[in-house]
Design an enzyme around this catalytic site. Structure first.
Site, short mmCIF file in Angstrom:
data_model
loop_
_atom_site.label_atom_id
_atom_site.label_comp_id
_atom_site.label_asym_id
_atom_site.label_seq_id
_atom_site.Cartn_x
_atom_site.Cartn_y
_atom_site.Cartn_z
CG ASP A 81 91.81 -7.14 14.87
OD1 ASP A 81 91.80 -8.25 15.44
OD2 ASP A 81 90.80 -6.63 14.38
CB CYS A 122 91.79 -6.02 22.02
SG CYS A 122 93.11 -5.07 22.84
CG ASP A 123 90.33 -4.41 17.50
OD1 ASP A 123 90.73 -3.80 18.51
OD2 ASP A 123 90.68 -4.10 16.36
CE LYS A 124 87.13 -7.86 14.67
NZ LYS A 124 88.28 -6.98 14.92
CB CYS A 193 95.71 0.84 19.86
SG CYS A 193 96.79 -0.56 19.49
CD GLU A 489 90.54 -4.38 11.69
OE1 GLU A 489 91.75 -4.16 11.85
OE2 GLU A 489 89.69 -4.23 12.58
CB SER A 515 92.07 -0.81 11.42
OG SER A 515 92.51 -0.22 12.62
#
EC number: 4.2.1.9
Length: 613
Positions: A81, A122-124, A193, A489, A515
């Site tokens: 992202d 990570c995110d998704k 992150c 985002e 985010s």
């Protein structure tokens, strides 16, 4: 007893061809009587949270084989992202969640796998795999790549992360040399992150749901202790297979573990630790796959009673995920919730008979087990690397201070109201969400003038051109799941507001999302979205908007009659942006938009449109 699903392709004379192909992958006669366990990896060189995962699937595979199973690995996609942000790449981020869920379903069902180990980060990726696991409802365990170490620089007194680099880059008073130093220092190692952003939030939530091992969300990607999580996951998934297929114990299935109470536990953890608002989107989506009736009203109810027990970047500069681990990780937060009478502790997990048993074993304030204490002393080495398990640094002491430490008790909470809130009103009749953990107390109630932007791009241009003034409420619309499409985002607009000194002087409302790195009075997920006829599409420049977080309300201060007249006018025009947006919406994105629901439903597919097909 349930049969192995894999018998469909491994047993019987008519499966000679399939067995021939299985043999070509290395299987032997004795393997056709064992469970075939899929390893859904997500290695890619595009994403620092996944760059170190290449060999970890095979690490798990060897452990599965030693425990008596057959392991078969495949890969899914993974979008970064941060790299995709600020341009049309962000249109693909949320849709990739559905692609990942479908890819796992396709591979597991096409090859009749008996169980899954999900290697995400990570995110998704974690949400997509979670949706697939609950959709398939076969034995599963999650093990993520782990968080990145926080960055270090002599130019800052606190640890750095991605957001620091973005904010300093937008600060016109910062020298090129300072920007370069932050850029080189913010993301020093492999891993997700380092703050309580979406990736780490979701990996922590898998612990609370009962589908991951203790330490999954907080053990650093670089630390040697993390290797044991992968090895234990390999052994555990074989044990889960034995219990389900050999003993007819359906309690080990993901829908049995991740039931309504477990979703409440996960959401209470999210509220207590001030997690990303994206987690709301993903938990709602996962609940639908699990056929659990858990919705935004439940989240609103929980947000009113759960205190904030943990603060981590971006909500506070002092702490990152490595500090959460030192304070005992997720099971110490769950322990604080349990002692406050908030947590459901009678639920099973993939590793323990009950959450109560797991807390007794893994909460550092409840156990004298030296091995557990040593585990949570795992810390950063401060050496840039892309290699997993490459260091064994330990803190000298644990942070077990529940009065003033990173993790607090209910009695010493950062605030008695949690870190997330759901707001309702005439501008968001189906709700919108805000991470209150990142909102300064001085602006919990905020009235301002609407400043309308029809896209994130135009908002960024307007903020950088000083078109936004103190007291404005920036409205970014037509950025929802349908309208974007893809629900971008908004980290750049919020970062630029900070860099302009407006972080505590402005608010931002959008039908897009934020985010996990966002802080400030940033309200997202406005539902219904503008493209679906939501009232956010009726706001005009200069309109007064009142945000009242304590009373969970957000309202456009115009009369009902005026809103009705505007709706009639907008119906005639069509619910589309007033400006031409130079973005390329491909066939893939159009297909996503066609079925996408608004954020209050988790931005999942509208299954009603598929009924009868």
């Amino acid at each position: 007893m349930p049969d192995y699903r894999s018998k469909t392709s491994t047993q019987g004379r008519n499966m000679a061809g399939a067995r021939a192909l299985w043999r070509a992958t290395g299987m032997k006669d004795e393997d056709f009587k064992k469970p075939i366990i899929a390893i859904a990896n997500s290695f890619t060189q595009f994403v620092p949270g996944h760059v170190h995962l290449k060999d970890l699937g095979q690490l798990v595979a060897r452990e599965i084989e030693r425990a008596g199973g057959v392991a078969k690995e495949f890969n899914t996609i993974a979008v970064d992202d941060g790299i995709a942000m600020g341009h049309d790449g962000m249109l693909y981020s949320l849709p990739s969640r559905e692609i990942i869920a479908d890819a796992v379903e396709y591979m597991v069902n096409a090859h009749c796998a008996d169980a899954i180990v999900c290697i995400s980060n990570c995110d998704k990726i974690t949400p997509g795999m979670l949706m697939a696991a609950l959709r398939l409802n076969i034995p599963v365990i999650f093990v993520s790549g782990g968080p990145m170490e926080a960055g270090k620089t002599k130019l800052a007194s606190h640890g750095l992360d991605l957001v620091d680099a973005m904010v300093i880059a937008a600060d016109s008073s910062a020298s090129d040399e300072k920007v370069a130093e932050y850029e080189r220092s913010a993301c020093p190692t492999c891993g997700s992150c380092s703050g309580m952003f979406t990736a780490n939030s979701m990996n922590c939530l898998t612990e609370a749901l009962g589908l991951a091992l203790p330490g999954n969300g907080s053990t650093l990607a670089t630390h040697s202790d993390r290797e044991q999580l992968f090895l234990t996951a390999g052994r555990t998934i074989v044990e889960l297979c034995k219990r389900y297929y050999g003993e007819n114990d359906a309690s080990v299935l993901p829908r049995s573990i991740a039931n309504f109470k477990a979703f409440e536990n996960a959401m209470m953890l999210d509220i207590a630790m001030g997690g990303s608002t994206n987690t709301i989107l993903h938990l709602l989506a996962a609940a639908q796959e699990a056929e659990v009736d858990f919705d935004l009203r439940d989240i609103d109810r929980l947000s009113r009673k759960v205190p904030q027990l943990c603060k981590v970047a971006p909500n506070i500069q002092k702490y990152h995920m490595e500090d959460v681990h030192r304070a005992g990780g997720i099971f110490s937060i769950l322990g604080s919730l349990a002692r406050g009478g908030l947590l459901h502790t009678d639920l099973p997990t993939v590793h323990s008979r009950s959450m109560e048993e797991a807390i007794a074993k893994w909460d550092i304030t409840q156990t004298d087990d030296e091995a557990v204490h040593t585990f949570f002393k795992a810390g950063p080495a401060g050496i840039p690397t892309q290699t997993a398990f490459s260091q064994s640094t330990r803190w000298e002491t644990l942070d077990d201070d529940r009065a003033e430490g990173c993790i607090r008790s209910v009695e010493h909470a950062y605030s008695q109201e949690g870190g997330l809130a759901v707001l309702y009103g005439n501008i968001a009749q189906d709700g919108c969400v805000v991470k209150t953990a990142g909102v300064d107390d001085s602006i919990l109630v905020f009235e301002g003038n609407a400043k309308i932007f029809e896209s994130q791009d135009s908002a960024v241009r307007g903020i950088l051109a000083d078109e936004v003034k103190a007291g404005d409420i920036v409205i970014i619309r037509y950025e929802g799941p349908k309208g974007g499409p893809g629900m971008q985002e908004m980290l750049y607009p919020t970062s630029y507001l900070k860099s302009k000194g407006l972080g505590k002087a402005c608010a931002l409302l959008t039908d897009g999302r934020f985010s996990g790195g966002t802080s400030g009075l940033s309200i997202g997920h406005a539902s219904p979205e503008a493209a679906a006829g939501g009232a956010i599409g009726l706001v005009r420049d200069g309109d007064k908007v009142l945000i009242d977080i304590p009373n969970r309300s957000i309202n456009l201060l115009v009369s009902d009659e005026e809103l009705a007249a505007r709706r009639v006018e907008q119906d005639k025009k069509g619910w589309k942006p007033a400006e031409v947006r130079p973005r390329k919406v491909t066939t893939a994105l159009k297909a996503y938009a066609l079925l996408a629901t608004s954020a209050d439903k988790g931005a999942v597919r509208n299954k009603a449109m598929l009924d009868g097909l």
